[in-house]
Design a protein around this motif. Sequence first.
Motif, short mmCIF file in Angstrom:
data_model
loop_
_atom_site.label_atom_id
_atom_site.label_comp_id
_atom_site.label_asym_id
_atom_site.label_seq_id
_atom_site.Cartn_x
_atom_site.Cartn_y
_atom_site.Cartn_z
N VAL A 90 1.01 -1.03 -0.21
CA VAL A 90 0.05 0.16 -0.27
C VAL A 90 0.65 1.21 0.66
CG1 VAL A 90 -1.40 1.85 1.39
CG2 VAL A 90 -1.69 -1.24 0.79
N LYS A 91 1.82 1.06 1.04
CA LYS A 91 2.41 2.16 0.78
C LYS A 91 3.43 2.48 -0.37
CE LYS A 91 5.62 5.25 3.78
NZ LYS A 91 4.04 6.40 4.19
N ARG B 81 -6.87 -0.39 -2.02
CA ARG B 81 -6.33 -1.05 -0.77
C ARG B 81 -6.62 -1.91 -0.17
NH1 ARG B 81 -4.16 3.11 2.50
NH2 ARG B 81 -4.17 5.13 0.66
N ALA B 82 -7.57 -2.25 -0.27
CA ALA B 82 -8.16 -3.94 0.71
C ALA B 82 -7.69 -5.21 -0.26
CB ALA B 82 -9.20 -4.03 0.86
N GLU B 83 -7.21 -4.73 -1.58
CA GLU B 83 -6.71 -5.92 -2.22
C GLU B 83 -5.80 -6.15 -1.79
OE1 GLU B 83 -7.86 -7.69 -6.82
OE2 GLU B 83 -8.94 -6.50 -5.80
N ALA C 98 -4.08 -7.37 0.98
CA ALA C 98 -4.58 -9.02 0.90
C ALA C 98 -3.21 -9.65 0.41
CB ALA C 98 -5.75 -9.23 -0.31
N VAL C 99 -2.98 -9.60 -0.95
CA VAL C 99 -1.57 -9.75 -1.96
C VAL C 99 -0.55 -9.62 -1.09
CG1 VAL C 99 -0.06 -9.08 -3.68
CG2 VAL C 99 -2.33 -8.91 -4.31
N ASP C 100 -0.29 -8.32 -0.08
CA ASP C 100 0.63 -7.94 1.22
C ASP C 100 1.11 -9.11 1.66
OD1 ASP C 100 2.80 -5.94 0.96
OD2 ASP C 100 2.14 -5.76 3.08
#
Length: 385
Positions: free
Chosen positions: A67-68, A88-90, A93-95
């Motif tokens: 996200v950052k 953002r939420a996706e 989730a990948v992170d």
Amino acid sequence: MTRFGVWLVGARGSVATTVITGAAAVRAGLAAPVGCVTELPEFRAAGLPTLDTMVVGGHDVSTIPLVKRAEQLVNAGVLPPRLLEHVRAELAAVDSEIRPGTEGLPDTGSQADIAAGLARDMVAFRTRHQLERVVVVNLASTEARATSQLSSDSLVDFEDRLADRAAAVPASVLYAYAAMLAGCSYANFTPSTAMELPALDELARSRALPYAGNDGKTGETLVKTALAPMFAHRALLVRSWSGTNILGGGDGATLAEPDVAASKLSSKARSLEHILGHVPEGETHIDHVPEMGEWKTAWNHISFEGFLGVRMTMQFTWQGCDSALAAPLVLDLARLLARAHEAGRRGAQAELGFFFKDPVGAADHRMVSQYETLREWAASLSLPT
Ligand SMILES: NC(=O)c1ccc[n+]([C@@H]2O[C@H](COP(=O)([O-])OP(=O)(O)OC[C@H]3O[C@@H](n4cnc5c(N)ncnc54)[C@H](O)[C@@H]3O)[C@@H](O)[C@H]2O)c1
């Protein structure tokens, strides 16, 4: 619904972050798949898996959250700010699917242990998400080229070398080997060595895994390989072709290192010789200019000779946002390799040379002719084997 995985090596880099954000935006209907070759009507019959069925994970040595990284790309003008709020939420989730990567050298154990650990991460991802198959794509920082010693290794010699604690095989090779061990197809979007060893080609063929590379063709070389055939087909004599590239971003910083830049320059150099049949005078330069951020400018000067020796010149200036040019191609490669794997293709897929500066297994660098080859190959994927 069957799903497929994409495992990005360098999953927190600019290209990877653009791939992940872009795929989420296209899936949500917030963006059109502009730049995705596989969305063209010619590829409809190939039976490619859709982006809706794609799950992403990866390795990175950086711990900066995705996200950052996406926020940084918004600030750099690569990603539109409104998109980020929706995905953002996706991204988070990948992170949670990104595992610590490796620089290649072991603290303890051997490089064979490191490769086995990387392969375990890939297999666990496939199992956790019940994925039909996984495509590994190398999007990590470019490395200096590996020593030629490795290129004479058989698979047995190569595996012995990895088991030897004194060995120093580049990280890109360990990831490619891990992908083969994990039963994944593979694309090398960088000029690093990765799969380009006879031992790994042998492994890919014996495990019925397709792979493609090297070094995504997104900017200066894309234009060169579209333009150079014009001179060749009109029997005009190209006497010199000089280029200067200025770029910022993480890639620009990495390429500021002379050994690493040499790897990129040698990958860029091959196409003109193949297309023109000779090496014109002139050089290509890459300069790191941090102020350019994620943008790249390539300026090329071409001098050529016409009838009765008349001298003429042409110049072009390309100003591209590298990550935006690269990301759709990564999605194309993931879909095409997943389908090729399913169709039982094994070893180097020369027909994917269209996507690369230095195509593995193919001598043709002419962009339009590469496109025709790709189109025919994609159509053949839907035929019974
Ligand atoms: N953008 C383009 O148009 C384009 C075209 C051709 C090739 N490439 C290549 O794609 C690659 C990525 O480009 P980028 O602009 O995203 O670069 P970047 O510097 O933004 O990202 C590279 C990422 O790789 C990670 N990394 C470095 N070493 C690693 C390792 N050993 N294991 C796992 N991760 C590692 C870094 O932490 C970083 O997150 C580069 O090699 C570049 O040369 C890009």
